[in-house]
Design a protein around this motif. Structure first.
Motif, PDB file in Angstrom:
ATOM      1  N   THR A 189       0.848  -1.291   0.076  1.00 55.63           N
ATOM      2  CA  THR A 189      -0.018  -0.109  -0.041  1.00 55.63           C
ATOM      3  C   THR A 189       0.802   1.109  -0.100  1.00 55.63           C
ATOM      4  O   THR A 189       0.128   2.549  -0.153  1.00 55.63           O
ATOM      5  CB  THR A 189      -0.874   0.013   1.265  1.00 55.63           C
ATOM      6  N   ALA A 190       2.006   1.326   0.213  1.00 59.99           N
ATOM      7  CA  ALA A 190       2.887   2.545   0.278  1.00 59.99           C
ATOM      8  C   ALA A 190       3.621   2.878  -1.063  1.00 59.99           C
ATOM      9  O   ALA A 190       4.252   1.966  -1.517  1.00 59.99           O
ATOM     10  CB  ALA A 190       4.117   2.227   1.520  1.00 59.99           C
ATOM     11  N   LEU A 191       3.164   3.832  -1.479  1.00 60.90           N
ATOM     12  CA  LEU A 191       3.779   4.401  -2.852  1.00 60.90           C
ATOM     13  C   LEU A 191       5.048   4.646  -2.759  1.00 60.90           C
ATOM     14  O   LEU A 191       5.185   5.475  -1.698  1.00 60.90           O
ATOM     15  CB  LEU A 191       2.607   5.486  -3.460  1.00 60.90           C
ATOM     16  N   THR A 192       5.805   4.650  -3.772  1.00 64.33           N
ATOM     17  CA  THR A 192       7.192   5.029  -3.560  1.00 64.33           C
ATOM     18  C   THR A 192       7.617   6.306  -4.939  1.00 64.33           C
ATOM     19  O   THR A 192       6.659   6.248  -5.577  1.00 64.33           O
ATOM     20  CB  THR A 192       8.360   3.943  -3.916  1.00 64.33           C
ATOM     21  N   GLN A 193       8.612   6.816  -4.699  1.00 68.44           N
ATOM     22  CA  GLN A 193       8.970   7.881  -5.766  1.00 68.44           C
ATOM     23  C   GLN A 193       9.306   7.233  -7.062  1.00 68.44           C
ATOM     24  O   GLN A 193       9.006   7.655  -7.989  1.00 68.44           O
ATOM     25  CB  GLN A 193      10.116   8.726  -5.285  1.00 68.44           C
ATOM     26  N   ALA A 194       9.881   5.813  -6.873  1.00 61.77           N
ATOM     27  CA  ALA A 194      10.121   5.139  -8.448  1.00 61.77           C
ATOM     28  C   ALA A 194       8.831   4.975  -8.938  1.00 61.77           C
ATOM     29  O   ALA A 194       8.769   4.988 -10.096  1.00 61.77           O
ATOM     30  CB  ALA A 194      10.825   3.902  -8.038  1.00 61.77           C
ATOM     31  N   GLN A 195       7.800   4.299  -8.270  1.00 61.03           N
ATOM     32  CA  GLN A 195       6.384   3.930  -8.749  1.00 61.03           C
ATOM     33  C   GLN A 195       5.677   5.399  -9.438  1.00 61.03           C
ATOM     34  O   GLN A 195       5.195   5.453 -10.451  1.00 61.03           O
ATOM     35  CB  GLN A 195       5.410   3.525  -7.819  1.00 61.03           C
ATOM     36  N   ALA A 196       5.978   6.517  -8.608  1.00 58.18           N
ATOM     37  CA  ALA A 196       5.398   7.714  -9.176  1.00 58.18           C
ATOM     38  C   ALA A 196       6.278   8.220 -10.408  1.00 58.18           C
ATOM     39  O   ALA A 196       5.557   8.838 -11.318  1.00 58.18           O
ATOM     40  CB  ALA A 196       5.443   8.732  -7.942  1.00 58.18           C
ATOM     41  N   LYS A 197       7.686   8.254 -10.620  1.00 54.09           N
ATOM     42  CA  LYS A 197       8.184   8.372 -11.582  1.00 54.09           C
ATOM     43  C   LYS A 197       7.823   7.428 -13.010  1.00 54.09           C
ATOM     44  O   LYS A 197       7.744   7.900 -14.163  1.00 54.09           O
ATOM     45  CB  LYS A 197       9.559   8.252 -11.523  1.00 54.09           C
ATOM     46  N   LEU A 198       7.667   6.244 -12.763  1.00 54.36           N
ATOM     47  CA  LEU A 198       7.353   5.299 -13.757  1.00 54.36           C
ATOM     48  C   LEU A 198       5.969   5.861 -14.325  1.00 54.36           C
ATOM     49  O   LEU A 198       5.539   5.649 -15.425  1.00 54.36           O
ATOM     50  CB  LEU A 198       6.897   3.763 -13.076  1.00 54.36           C
ATOM     51  N   LEU A 199       4.676   6.148 -13.478  1.00 52.81           N
ATOM     52  CA  LEU A 199       3.584   6.409 -13.874  1.00 52.81           C
ATOM     53  C   LEU A 199       3.616   7.711 -14.660  1.00 52.81           C
ATOM     54  O   LEU A 199       2.558   7.822 -15.377  1.00 52.81           O
ATOM     55  CB  LEU A 199       2.606   6.577 -12.477  1.00 52.81           C
ATOM     56  N   LYS A 200       4.425   8.521 -14.179  1.00 53.29           N
ATOM     57  CA  LYS A 200       4.636   9.979 -14.815  1.00 53.29           C
ATOM     58  C   LYS A 200       4.961  10.004 -16.617  1.00 53.29           C
ATOM     59  O   LYS A 200       4.656  10.849 -17.123  1.00 53.29           O
ATOM     60  CB  LYS A 200       5.595  10.786 -14.100  1.00 53.29           C
TER      61      LYS A 200
END
Length: 613
Positions: free
Chosen positions: A282-293
């Motif tokens: 459940t904890a989002l990471t910066q790496a996941q955010a960059k991937l989504l962007k």
């Protein structure tokens, strides 16, 4: 890995004016160019390119950086991909160095992907032979086309069915490789192994390229654990991947909804909402955010309505906002308070009802303030004062003038507050006229004392307070100053490293030291090049500093002043932290005395630096 020398060469041989001119119609203006920003809609040019400093900056949306940052945004590329794009444009042949350790890691990763693919095919075929597993999926509303789309399968109720499948087909790899892949566990008492997944419905996890990198397995009854997931491997890191992103990226949607579980995600896709993904944990990471962007611009968080889901939502908000997303929070309970997740909602309501709820989802600011209102009810005068104090920290984080006015108007009407007073307070906080309370030291001591922070966010994902913003700018200015003079760098490196407020700034310092050690290019533009793979916010701050940069006549004196100011800020943060604990925490007389003594010592230290000693 591309060497620093080649990165510098790529930047030098791709003039920022020439590159951006291929995307934007630029007009000469002074020492640079101006034009309409390609990253947001505007009618009056607010986008500028500084030819001398080789940077771009938009005064409308805040985008900025060097030529690599521009290509990352314009082409939706990662940092390495943008470097390769620019290298090809300039006719540069990349010399990627790879260590033996990395080569071995890549081999293990590829081997794991190979055995995972074989395992996924086994699980998929086995599902066809299991009426119980088929019935379970059917009862959950999952039909054959969805099973095929997501490669769903079944792990039979057997100790070693998967391993025997490998053996019987003469493709049995080394047991150690299957262990590394998380498919089997070696027996402790005798030779051999047993399957990790048994009597579970299987959800293959794909990376964005479509490789099977891991598995999730769910029981079909009430036994525990309900879910069993692959461990982290050379091929799989849950913080770097998102379930169903390989499917959602094809939707060509501007927005994406993030849910918690496999079933929630599949239920949305089955309903035609093919722009859904699930976080693997459940904890989002910066790496996941960059991937989504790379694929989306707006994120809707649709986590469960239980307490764990709400805490996960709060942790993910700032990470997504810092990555440059428009962030909204879905609250299905506003439509039906008896449902807790998207899968359950879609079983009771139509797809149109769900999409209406999505359209009504709260913005980042609205959601944070609603959670503060739950903690401090506005119906009680004393509680409302605490609510206003906490809400101001959220509102003060709004930098856009138009958004600031919009939210001030909304807040003033909703909570019966003077808009003028509200704007004045926001301006004061943004200018750093108040000492920040929720700094890193405060959070640590509050956590030890059992006192929660206002927004519930952890240290990694909280919004920066005005004092933290000021300190961050001071540290970055010091790094730029040190990039201008090797002797200054040698004198102040350790001092600045010790007071640096973030890992990103420490990393910039380490990269600067490496440049000096390797006799590479230094200076402000080199610092920006080293930060090109950091978050948009980090790049934006550096771009602002460099765009206004003028080398001071006495660099050492400037460094001395900034170091002193940083120490004073840290002293004030520590004092504010202790004062907050003294006000809000039950302490023994000994604990209170010790904190007062500590405060006195910090005040003396602050006085020493304020007096110029």
């Amino acid at each position: 890995m591309i060497s620093q020398q080649q990165i510098d060469e790529i930047i030098e041989r791709n003039d920022i004016g020439d590159v951006i001119g291929e995307y934007v119609k630029l007009e000469r203006k002074g020492s640079g160019y101006s034009g309409l920003c390609p990253f947001h809609n505007e009618k009056t040019p607010s986008f500028s390119v500084h030819e001398g400093k080789q940077i771009f900056k938009c005064f409308g949306c805040g985008a900025g950086g060097n030529v690599v940052n521009f290509i990352m945004r314009a082409e939706n590329l990662s940092y390495p991909e943008a470097l390769e794009f620019l290298a090809e444009r300039a006719g540069i042949t990349l010399e990627k160095s790879i260590s033996k350790a990395q080569e071995e890691k890549n081999k293990i990763k590829n081997d794991i992907i190979t055995v995972n693919k074989l395992a996924a095919r086994f699980f998929y075929d086995t599902l066809k032979k299991s009426p119980a597993a088929q019935k379970y999926l059917f009862d959950r509303g999952i039909r054959a086309e969805t099973v095929k789309q997501f490669g769903l399968g079944y792990a039979p109720d057997s100790w070693d069915a998967l391993y025997k499948h490998f053996e019987n087909n003469r493709i049995a790899p080394d047991i150690k490789l299957l262990e590394k892949a998380g498919l089997v566990t070696a027996r402790k008492d005798k030779p051999g192994c047993y399957d990790k997944f048994r009597n579970r419905v299987i959800f293959p996890i794909f990376d964005v390229q479509g490789n099977v990198i891991a598995f999730g397995g769910r029981v079909m009854d009430d036994s525990l654990p309900k879910y069993l997931n692959s461990p982290e491997t050379a091929a799989y890191s849950k913080g770097n991947n998102l379930y169903a992103l390989n499917v959602a990226k094809k939707a060509q949607s501007d927005r994406v909804i993030i849910v918690e579980g496999y079933m929630d995600c599949i239920a949305l896709h089955k309903a035609g909402i093919n722009w859904a993904v699930a976080s693997l944990g459940t904890a989002l990471t910066q790496a996941q955010a960059k991937l989504l962007k790379k694929y989306f611009n707006e994120v809707i968080i649709g986590y469960d309505a239980d307490s764990a889901g709400q805490k996960a939502t709060m942790r993910g908000l700032d990470i997504l906002a810092q990555a440059g997303f428009r962030v909204r929070v879905l609250s299905l309970a506003d439509v039906d308070k008896n449902v807790k997740d998207p899968d359950e909602f879609l079983r009771k309501h139509s797809v149109d009802d769900f999409l209406k709820a999505v359209d009504l989802s709260k913005s980042l600011v609205e959601y944070k303030i609603s959670k503060i209102a739950e903690k401090y009810p506005v119906t009680v005068l004393e509680s409302k004062a605490m609510f206003l104090k906490a809400s101001m920290q959220v509102l003060a984080g709004i930098t856009s003038a138009s958004e600031k006015d919009l939210y001030a108007d909304w807040f003033a009407k909703k909570y019966n507050i003077s808009k003028e007073a509200l704007l004045s307070e926001m301006e004061a906080l943004q200018n750093g006229d108040y000492v920040a309370k929720a700094d890193t030291v405060t959070r640590r001591i509050k956590k030890a004392s059992g006192v929660d922070s206002v927004d519930g966010a952890n240290a990694e994902s909280h919004s920066k307070t005005p004092e933290e913003i000021k300190l961050d700018k001071h540290i970055k200015t010091l790094i730029i100053l040190m990039s201008e003079d090797k002797k200054v760098m040698e004198k102040y490196y350790k001092k600045v490293y010790d007071i640096a407020d973030s890992d990103t700034n420490k990393l910039l310092l380490e990269k600067l030291k490496s440049r000096y050690d390797n006799l590479s290019k230094t200076g402000p533009e080199a610092i920006l090049a080293d930060a090109a793979d950091q978050s948009d916010d980090e790049v934006r701050v550096l771009t602002d500093l460099i765009s206004k940069w003028m080398r001071p006549p006495d660099i050492q004196a400037a460094c001395e002043t900034l170091v002193k100011n940083c120490i004073i800020i840290n002293c004030e943060r520590k004092i504010a932290c202790i004062n907050e604990i003294l006000r809000n925490t039950e302490l023994t007389s000994e604990e209170r005395t010790a904190l007062l003594k500590e405060t006195a010592a910090i005040i003396e230290e602050r006085k020493k630096y304020k007096n110029g000693n």
